[in-house]
Structure formats: C-alpha cells, structure tokens
Design an enzyme around this catalytic site. Structure first.
Site, PDB file in Angstrom:
ATOM      1  N   ASP A   1      35.860  31.832  31.460  1.00  0.00           N
ATOM      2  CA  ASP A   1      36.244  33.219  31.665  1.00  0.00           C
ATOM      3  C   ASP A   1      35.972  33.995  30.381  1.00  0.00           C
ATOM      4  O   ASP A   1      36.058  33.433  29.276  1.00  0.00           O
ATOM      5  CB  ASP A   1      37.729  33.328  32.031  1.00  0.00           C
ATOM      6  CG  ASP A   1      38.097  34.717  32.532  1.00  0.00           C
ATOM      7  OD1 ASP A   1      37.932  34.973  33.742  1.00  0.00           O
ATOM      8  OD2 ASP A   1      38.515  35.559  31.715  1.00  0.00           O
TER       9      ASP A   1
ATOM     10  N   ARG B   1      41.493  24.054  41.958  1.00  0.00           N
ATOM     11  CA  ARG B   1      42.330  25.081  41.309  1.00  0.00           C
ATOM     12  C   ARG B   1      43.810  24.769  41.541  1.00  0.00           C
ATOM     13  O   ARG B   1      44.640  24.897  40.629  1.00  0.00           O
ATOM     14  CB  ARG B   1      41.971  26.448  41.886  1.00  0.00           C
ATOM     15  CG  ARG B   1      42.885  27.596  41.495  1.00  0.00           C
ATOM     16  CD  ARG B   1      42.682  27.988  40.051  1.00  0.00           C
ATOM     17  NE  ARG B   1      43.441  29.188  39.757  1.00  0.00           N
ATOM     18  CZ  ARG B   1      44.755  29.221  39.492  1.00  0.00           C
ATOM     19  NH1 ARG B   1      45.443  28.102  39.495  1.00  0.00           N
ATOM     20  NH2 ARG B   1      45.357  30.367  39.224  1.00  0.00           N
TER      21      ARG B   1
ATOM     22  N   ARG C   1      36.246  31.007  44.281  1.00  0.00           N
ATOM     23  CA  ARG C   1      37.240  30.960  45.355  1.00  0.00           C
ATOM     24  C   ARG C   1      36.656  30.958  46.766  1.00  0.00           C
ATOM     25  O   ARG C   1      37.384  30.707  47.725  1.00  0.00           O
ATOM     26  CB  ARG C   1      38.208  32.140  45.203  1.00  0.00           C
ATOM     27  CG  ARG C   1      39.143  31.987  44.019  1.00  0.00           C
ATOM     28  CD  ARG C   1      40.059  33.195  43.891  1.00  0.00           C
ATOM     29  NE  ARG C   1      39.318  34.385  43.495  1.00  0.00           N
ATOM     30  CZ  ARG C   1      39.822  35.618  43.518  1.00  0.00           C
ATOM     31  NH1 ARG C   1      41.051  35.820  43.953  1.00  0.00           N
ATOM     32  NH2 ARG C   1      39.092  36.634  43.117  1.00  0.00           N
TER      33      ARG C   1
END
Length: 348
Positions: A78, A41, A32
């Site tokens: 993730d 994203r 980010r």
C-alpha cells in the site's frame, strides 16, 4: 533488469519493441474481487499485517498470476507503508479506508524519522525477494510507491478526501513548510524503491492518484519536481529499471509531466481518450499504459469487447501496455477479467 530464465514480454516495450500482442496487467489485480484474496485477508486479520507478512503478501501477489497469467505481477502493498514506516500512526478501518494522525506543521514533520523506516522497508523487500523466486520466469515484477504529493495528502488530511483541501491549503499558506514534508517523502521513496529493485523488482511505478487536484503552477512544484527527483536518483542507482508514472487526472498536462519527469512509461487514466493515448505522446520516448474503465470491466458483455478492440486498434504499432484507467473495483466478476485477458490476447 535481471531476467532469470525467461524473456519477460512486459519489458519489451521499454526496450523499444512493439509486440504483436501488448503485455497486460491490471492495477489492483490482487484484491477484493478475488475470493482467494478475501480468504487470506480474513486470515491476516488486519490489512497492514497482511502487507507486513512477506509470506502472505507474496501469496496475494501470486493469486492473479495463477488465475490469469498476467504478463506482470505488482507487489501487494500500500502507498501508506511509507508514512507508517516513517512513524506516523496509520490504521485501516474496515469499510472506511485509511486513517492517519494528521500532520500539519513542520514540527510534526520533524518527528518523522527516515532512519526508522528501514525496518519496515526491509520487510517489503523480503516480499519482493520471495516473489522473484516464486514467480514464473516470464513474469515481470513491478515494485511501486505512492508519489510524494498523493502520500502527503493522506498524511495531512488524515484520510482520503475528494479535494485534498488540507494539503492544498498548507502548500499555499506555508510552501516552505510543506516542502519539508515533500522532501522527506522524496528521500523515503528513493530508499524504498531502491530496496525493491535490489530485492528483484524489474520495473517501478509511481502512483500519483491525486495529481489532478492541482493547478498547473502547483502541479509543477508538487507533482513534477518530486517525481523527477525520484526518477533521477533511482535511475542513477538502477539505470536499466524502467519507471512508470501515473499522474491520475493530469489531463492536458500529462505530456508535460512525461517530458519534465523523464519517466519511461505513462499510465493513462479512464478520462484520457484512446486517440489521445495514441497520438499525444508520439514525440516522447515513452511507453503508454491504460486506460479501460474499471466499471466497464464490471459490466462486461459485448460493450467490453468493443471497447477493448477499439483501444487495441488505436494503439496498434505503439509501445503499449494494456491496463485499466484506475484499479479494479471489488464488485468485478472474476470471469470478466478472464474475458478481458482472452480478448487482448486474441483468444476470445
């Protein structure tokens, strides 16, 4: 470790070499803090969609390589891909982090299914294969998974937490029942990492973010033993692929962790002083990685330069990989990352 058309500097310390300039990559280097990530994203619309779309996940992985020329790329994914693939409902709430339907019984564990994980693991492997094709030949590719203990804490709590209380209580009250969850995660992690290596990963990392929440006897059962089982199985399958362990918060038990798990590299967190990184692991055949404070990377300036120089001086002559003590935070100025890379490489 297939090396294509280039010699991958990142892998040199794992061969026993000590480069004049240490390799560098950063945890959460794709994320980010980069405007190009935020744009992608938004295009994906949902975090798990981004993880499960190989074209997009590969592009996110490549973004920091294009900007900074890190010596290694780490697969964009993730740690909660594993419980999601096993059949636990996982979702990411914007601004709130992951949310899972909590699992707190052996019956609930029994409803998870390792066989069904194959489909989503193969999607991630497709991302790895794309990356191995698209990365520069000299750039290593790191695959990863979350360690069973850390993944279990999310599965049991239903979200991240400061003290992992639900998982810890289950482990105390019903250790055999909790062991069933850990055993399933060990098996899933081995399969997941094997697929990543077969698709092209050069190195693997096992993230145990919440290792530091356990006392020594529980640490041995829920952190050390599962990691050792993963390392042994993956090494049998891929003897030349190094594995880095990251037992965040392990403190004084980190040396024991290295000795007992047999990992090839140890990620040191921010609380580990550089002089400990420099001296504590001398008796172990292990590469040391770490440990700059991510918030110092936000602050930047002369203090950043001074700390980078201090770490480099203390680790000179060691098998060392420069990294942070945890992941990049979203407010990090991209220009500070460029400054860090230049400083490590003696260019700034």
């Amino acid at each position: 470790m297939g090396e294509g058309g280039g010699r991958r500097k990142f892998l040199e310390p794992f061969r026993g070499e000590v480069p004049d300039v240490p390799p560098i990559w950063l945890m959460r280097q794709a994320g980010r803090y980069l405007p190009e990530y935020r744009a992608l994203r938004a295009e994906a619309g949902d975090f798990l969609t981004l993880c499960y779309t190989p074209k997009l996940a590969a592009e996110v992985t490549l973004q920091p390589i294009r900007r900074y020329g890190f010596d290694a790329a780490i697969l964009f994914s993730d740690i909660l891909v594993v419980p999601d693939a096993l059949g636990q409902a996982v979702r990411f709430a914007e601004g709130e982090g992951p949310r899972l339907d909590p699992i707190r019984s052996t019956d609930a564990v029994g409803r998870l299914d390792l066989a069904r994980a194959t489909a989503k693991f193969d999607i991630v492997a497709e991302t790895v294969a794309r990356l191995r094709q698209d990365l520069p030949a000299e750039t290593a590719l790191i695959g990863f998974c979350g360690a069973p203990w850390t993944v279990a804490t999310y599965m049991v709590q239903g979200q991240g937490s400061a003290d992992q209380v639900e998982a810890r209580l289950w482990a105390y009250r019903d250790p055999d029942g909790f062991e069933a969850l850990i055993a399933l995660l060990v098996a899933a992690s081995i399969d997941y990492l094997d697929r990543q290596v077969r698709a092209g990963a050069d190195c693997l990392m096992v993230f145990d973010t919440w290792a530091g929440s356990l006392p020594d006897d529980e640490f041995d059962r829920w952190v050390v033993a599962p990691t050792r089982a993963i390392r042994e199985a993956v090494r049998d399958l891929h003897p030349d692929v190094p594995i880095i362990g990251f037992p965040r918060g392990a403190g004084a038990t980190a040396v024991w962790y290295v000795s007992e798990t047999g990992v090839d590299g140890i990620g040191c967190d921010t609380a580990t002083p550089p002089f400990v990184m420099s001296e504590a692991f001398d008796e172990e055949d292990v590469v040391v990685q770490g440990n700059l404070d991510p918030l110092l990377l936000v602050a930047g300036g002369d203090r950043l330069d001074e700390r980078v120089d201090e770490i480099l001086d203390l680790m000179r002559g060691k098998r060392f990989i420069f990294n942070l003590g945890h992941g990049i935070v979203p407010q990090t100025p991209p220009e500070n990352v460029a400054r860090l890379v230049a400083r490590v490489r003696g260019q700034g």
